[in-house]
Design a protein around this motif. Structure first.
Motif, PDB file in Angstrom:
ATOM      1  N   ARG A 181       0.867  -1.180   0.000  1.00  0.00           N
ATOM      2  CA  ARG A 181       0.000   0.000   0.000  1.00  0.00           C
ATOM      3  C   ARG A 181       0.904   1.230   0.000  1.00  0.00           C
ATOM      4  O   ARG A 181       1.100   1.898   1.021  1.00  0.00           O
ATOM      5  CB  ARG A 181      -0.908  -0.012   1.221  1.00  0.00           C
ATOM      6  CG  ARG A 181      -1.954  -1.113   1.202  1.00  0.00           C
ATOM      7  CD  ARG A 181      -3.042  -0.833   0.172  1.00  0.00           C
ATOM      8  NE  ARG A 181      -3.793   0.370   0.544  1.00  0.00           N
ATOM      9  CZ  ARG A 181      -4.553   1.053  -0.295  1.00  0.00           C
ATOM     10  NH1 ARG A 181      -4.653   0.682  -1.565  1.00  0.00           N
ATOM     11  NH2 ARG A 181      -5.206   2.115   0.132  1.00  0.00           N
ATOM     12  N   ALA A 182       1.478   1.521  -1.155  1.00  0.00           N
ATOM     13  CA  ALA A 182       2.417   2.633  -1.283  1.00  0.00           C
ATOM     14  C   ALA A 182       2.349   3.182  -2.701  1.00  0.00           C
ATOM     15  O   ALA A 182       2.041   2.457  -3.650  1.00  0.00           O
ATOM     16  CB  ALA A 182       3.841   2.163  -0.976  1.00  0.00           C
ATOM     17  N   GLY A 183       2.649   4.465  -2.829  1.00  0.00           N
ATOM     18  CA  GLY A 183       2.570   5.113  -4.126  1.00  0.00           C
ATOM     19  C   GLY A 183       3.762   4.878  -5.015  1.00  0.00           C
ATOM     20  O   GLY A 183       3.683   5.066  -6.229  1.00  0.00           O
ATOM     21  N   ILE A 184       4.890   4.486  -4.439  1.00  0.00           N
ATOM     22  CA  ILE A 184       6.116   4.235  -5.195  1.00  0.00           C
ATOM     23  C   ILE A 184       6.645   2.876  -4.750  1.00  0.00           C
ATOM     24  O   ILE A 184       6.824   2.647  -3.539  1.00  0.00           O
ATOM     25  CB  ILE A 184       7.177   5.318  -4.916  1.00  0.00           C
ATOM     26  CG1 ILE A 184       6.627   6.708  -5.209  1.00  0.00           C
ATOM     27  CG2 ILE A 184       8.451   5.061  -5.710  1.00  0.00           C
ATOM     28  CD1 ILE A 184       7.249   7.800  -4.367  1.00  0.00           C
ATOM     29  N   VAL A 185       6.883   1.979  -5.692  1.00  0.00           N
ATOM     30  CA  VAL A 185       7.373   0.648  -5.353  1.00  0.00           C
ATOM     31  C   VAL A 185       8.594   0.326  -6.207  1.00  0.00           C
ATOM     32  O   VAL A 185       8.586   0.544  -7.429  1.00  0.00           O
ATOM     33  CB  VAL A 185       6.284  -0.421  -5.565  1.00  0.00           C
ATOM     34  CG1 VAL A 185       6.855  -1.818  -5.343  1.00  0.00           C
ATOM     35  CG2 VAL A 185       5.107  -0.178  -4.626  1.00  0.00           C
ATOM     36  N   TRP A 186       9.632  -0.158  -5.551  1.00  0.00           N
ATOM     37  CA  TRP A 186      10.850  -0.566  -6.241  1.00  0.00           C
ATOM     38  C   TRP A 186      11.033  -2.078  -6.123  1.00  0.00           C
ATOM     39  O   TRP A 186      10.823  -2.654  -5.053  1.00  0.00           O
ATOM     40  CB  TRP A 186      12.071   0.118  -5.645  1.00  0.00           C
ATOM     41  CG  TRP A 186      12.070   1.616  -5.817  1.00  0.00           C
ATOM     42  CD1 TRP A 186      12.194   2.307  -6.986  1.00  0.00           C
ATOM     43  CD2 TRP A 186      11.949   2.599  -4.777  1.00  0.00           C
ATOM     44  NE1 TRP A 186      12.157   3.664  -6.745  1.00  0.00           N
ATOM     45  CE2 TRP A 186      12.013   3.879  -5.398  1.00  0.00           C
ATOM     46  CE3 TRP A 186      11.801   2.543  -3.396  1.00  0.00           C
ATOM     47  CZ2 TRP A 186      11.929   5.073  -4.685  1.00  0.00           C
ATOM     48  CZ3 TRP A 186      11.715   3.728  -2.677  1.00  0.00           C
ATOM     49  CH2 TRP A 186      11.780   4.967  -3.321  1.00  0.00           C
ATOM     50  N   ILE A 187      11.441  -2.705  -7.230  1.00  0.00           N
ATOM     51  CA  ILE A 187      11.748  -4.133  -7.234  1.00  0.00           C
ATOM     52  C   ILE A 187      13.246  -4.299  -7.472  1.00  0.00           C
ATOM     53  O   ILE A 187      13.792  -3.791  -8.454  1.00  0.00           O
ATOM     54  CB  ILE A 187      10.943  -4.873  -8.317  1.00  0.00           C
ATOM     55  CG1 ILE A 187       9.446  -4.821  -7.993  1.00  0.00           C
ATOM     56  CG2 ILE A 187      11.405  -6.322  -8.445  1.00  0.00           C
ATOM     57  CD1 ILE A 187       8.563  -5.470  -9.047  1.00  0.00           C
ATOM     58  N   ASN A 188      13.903  -4.970  -6.536  1.00  0.00           N
ATOM     59  CA  ASN A 188      15.353  -5.239  -6.590  1.00  0.00           C
ATOM     60  C   ASN A 188      16.190  -3.971  -6.613  1.00  0.00           C
ATOM     61  O   ASN A 188      17.297  -3.944  -7.179  1.00  0.00           O
ATOM     62  CB  ASN A 188      15.696  -6.140  -7.781  1.00  0.00           C
ATOM     63  CG  ASN A 188      15.140  -7.543  -7.611  1.00  0.00           C
ATOM     64  OD1 ASN A 188      14.886  -7.990  -6.493  1.00  0.00           O
ATOM     65  ND2 ASN A 188      14.925  -8.236  -8.720  1.00  0.00           N
ATOM     66  N   CYS A 189      15.681  -2.899  -6.005  1.00  0.00           N
ATOM     67  CA  CYS A 189      16.419  -1.638  -5.893  1.00  0.00           C
ATOM     68  C   CYS A 189      15.689  -0.768  -4.876  1.00  0.00           C
ATOM     69  O   CYS A 189      14.659  -1.169  -4.332  1.00  0.00           O
ATOM     70  CB  CYS A 189      16.525  -0.923  -7.252  1.00  0.00           C
ATOM     71  SG  CYS A 189      14.932  -0.528  -8.011  1.00  0.00           S
ATOM     72  N   SER A 190      16.226   0.407  -4.613  1.00  0.00           N
ATOM     73  CA  SER A 190      15.581   1.355  -3.705  1.00  0.00           C
ATOM     74  C   SER A 190      16.034   2.764  -4.037  1.00  0.00           C
ATOM     75  O   SER A 190      17.237   3.017  -4.182  1.00  0.00           O
ATOM     76  CB  SER A 190      15.942   1.032  -2.238  1.00  0.00           C
ATOM     77  OG  SER A 190      15.394   2.000  -1.364  1.00  0.00           O
ATOM     78  N   GLN A 191      15.078   3.643  -4.212  1.00  0.00           N
ATOM     79  CA  GLN A 191      15.263   5.088  -4.386  1.00  0.00           C
ATOM     80  C   GLN A 191      15.448   5.619  -5.806  1.00  0.00           C
ATOM     81  O   GLN A 191      15.396   6.842  -5.971  1.00  0.00           O
ATOM     82  CB  GLN A 191      16.413   5.638  -3.514  1.00  0.00           C
ATOM     83  CG  GLN A 191      16.314   5.318  -2.040  1.00  0.00           C
ATOM     84  CD  GLN A 191      14.997   5.714  -1.403  1.00  0.00           C
ATOM     85  OE1 GLN A 191      14.503   6.802  -1.608  1.00  0.00           O
ATOM     86  NE2 GLN A 191      14.425   4.813  -0.614  1.00  0.00           N
ATOM     87  N   PRO A 192      15.695   4.837  -6.859  1.00  0.00           N
ATOM     88  CA  PRO A 192      15.833   5.496  -8.163  1.00  0.00           C
ATOM     89  C   PRO A 192      14.568   6.276  -8.497  1.00  0.00           C
ATOM     90  O   PRO A 192      13.454   5.776  -8.346  1.00  0.00           O
ATOM     91  CB  PRO A 192      16.065   4.337  -9.133  1.00  0.00           C
ATOM     92  CG  PRO A 192      15.534   3.134  -8.442  1.00  0.00           C
ATOM     93  CD  PRO A 192      15.777   3.373  -6.988  1.00  0.00           C
TER      94      PRO A 192
END
Length: 489
Positions: free
Chosen positions: A431-442
């Motif tokens: 439940r989030a507006g931004i989701v990263w798969i196999n990474c974080s913050q790009p």
């Protein structure tokens, strides 16, 4: 470095002549003073923006004409990038390479919205009607005068996220940078002037948020408020804006989870965890500060993370090789150290860090890894906004999702797994507006940015960011000669 406000295309001393000190967080030295705007200055800036919108050329230009000036602003940022980057290191504390990266992104933001401004020309959406006696269409127009209030963690980049789409849409704007980091925002006035932006279209007021920020939110001639900052301030802005039914967009806090499954590559997992929490000293609203690790990988990952965190070079952002600079100011420094002390008091264990770095000056906090933080503790639930990460193990996918979503925030979330199907399944469950798969913050200018729940309202960046500054108008035309039949005989 600028020492005046930018109002109606002119550099102007603040009405009461007051200033605020600018402190280098690496040295604790005051190296400049910025003007402290007052309610009278806010009044002058809003009137200038109102006049520029109601009577000036900017909203009436074609998108292509506005795009030309936006691209000139992008080039102005690039031409002065080394100077601007040093200013951001000096008042914010971040390492120089990070500042340079941010400013390159800021220039790219103006280029991107220049392209969207061009696309607005002739943008008409025909609306099919069942009644053939009429035709209808939808057009988009600028919302009017916008007030942008931006934070201190990405000074010019966050300003660009608001200024560029607002100008592309044809709005006029009053920009209020954070009082701790106003230097590059003030320089944006000079860049806009050199690019040919008409007077009054962009006005820039440095000063205290409680004074000038509140005056902008309360002003009846402001049509739109865009704010990035803390939840409590965002809540007050919502309440103030409600009086005039102002349009608002809010990008607020986060306590973002990072779920790491046991089949993840250990080295990559540690690298992305560190980037997700130690980049920009952890002063990132989307920082993945709650790391959930499958139990089979937990001990090895924790050991490697502690080992690598202790290698991070800490120091003045202008020193080559620095990866972690000081926190932005004394208030934030004290707040982060207090959070760490309280976390230990509430039962968390300190795996590394947890203290001020051993310098004689500067607001440096060592990279900190906490374990076993109780689920109801402040460390696990509240935004610390510093280089502090909490780790805990999980046993099942369902448990990881439940723990990840158990937050009043919903800005961002990340998942790492060697199983692409599982990664996609978990991403869909967040439940989030931004989701990263196999990474974080790009983060990319083309993609939407914003959160669920108490992390905000609306989206910035991409086409969604432009929508923040546009109204939609329906235009319906009678095309039949048939009498309407209600009154006319």
């Amino acid at each position: 470095m600028r020492s005046e406000l930018y109002i109606d295309g002119r550099w102007t001393a603040p009405a009461q002549g007051e200033t605020l000190p600018v402190v280098n967080p690496a040295t604790e030295e005051v190296f400049h003073h910025i003007p402290a705007a007052t309610e009278a200055d806010a009044e002058a800036a809003v009137r200038a923006a109102r006049r520029a919108f109601d009577e000036g050329p900017w909203p009436r230009m074609t998108g292509a004409e506005r795009a030309k000036i936006l691209r000139a602003m992008a080039e102005g940022i690039r031409a002065r990038l080394p100077e601007l980057a040093r200013l951001e290191v000096m008042d914010n504390g971040k390492p120089l390479p990070e500042a340079e990266w941010d400013l390159a992104d800021a220039a790219g933001c103006f280029d991107f919205y220049a392209g969207l401004a061009e696309e607005l020309d002739g943008e008409v959406e025909p609306i099919p009607l069942a009644d053939g006696r009429f035709t209808s269409k939808a057009v988009r127009e600028p919302v009017g005068v916008a007030a942008a209030i931006v934070p201190w963690n990405y000074p010019l980049l966050m300003a660009s996220w608001k200024v560029a789409p607002a100008l592309a849409a044809g709005c006029t704007m009053v920009l209020k940078p954070a009082e701790a980091t106003s230097l590059t925002a003030l320089e944006l006035g000079a860049i806009a002037e050199e690019a040919g932006l008409p007077p009054g279209v962009l006005n820039i007021l440095s000063g205290k948020g409680s004074v000038v920020g509140q005056a902008l939110v309360d002003h009846p001639q402001v049509d739109k408020v865009a704010f990035t900052g803390s939840g409590p301030v965002g809540s007050r802005i919502m309440a103030s804006a409600a009086r005039d039914i102002k349009r608002i967009s809010l990008e607020l806090g986060g306590k973002s989870p990072f779920v790491v499954f046991g089949d993840s590559d250990l080295d990559r997992a540690v690298e992305w965890i560190m980037f997700g929490i130690f980049w920009n000293q952890g002063q990132v609203c989307s920082a993945t500060s709650r790391v959930l690790v499958e139990r089979s990988l937990y001990d090895r990952l924790l050991g490697r993370l502690v080992e690598e965190a202790e290698k991070i070079r800490i120091g003045d952002g202008l020193q080559p090789g620095t990866l972690l600079g000081p926190l932005v100011n004394k208030v934030q420094y004290d707040n982060v150290l207090s959070h760490i002390d309280r976390a230990v008091e509430q039962g968390a264990k300190l795996a590394t860090g947890g203290k001020a770095q051993g310098f004689n000056h500067g607001y440096f906090v060592a990279p900190t890894v906490l374990t076993d933080a109780p689920l109801d503790s402040d460390a696990w639930r509240e935004e610390i906004f510093g280089p502090v990460v909490c780790l805990r193990p999980f046993d099942t996918e369902e448990e990881a999702i439940r723990l990840a979503n158990d937050s009043r925030f919903g800005l961002a979330a990340a998942v790492m797994s060697g199983d692409d199907v599982r990664a996609e399944r978990v991403a869909a469950a967040f439940r989030a507006g931004i989701v990263w798969i196999n990474c974080s913050q790009p983060t990319f200018t083309e993609a939407p940015w914003g959160g669920y729940k108490q992390s905000g309202i609306g989206r910035e960046l991409g086409r969604w960011g432009l929508d923040n500054y546009l109204e939609t108008k329906q235009i319906t035309r009678l095309v039949s000669d048939e009498p309407w039949g209600w009154y006319i005989k």
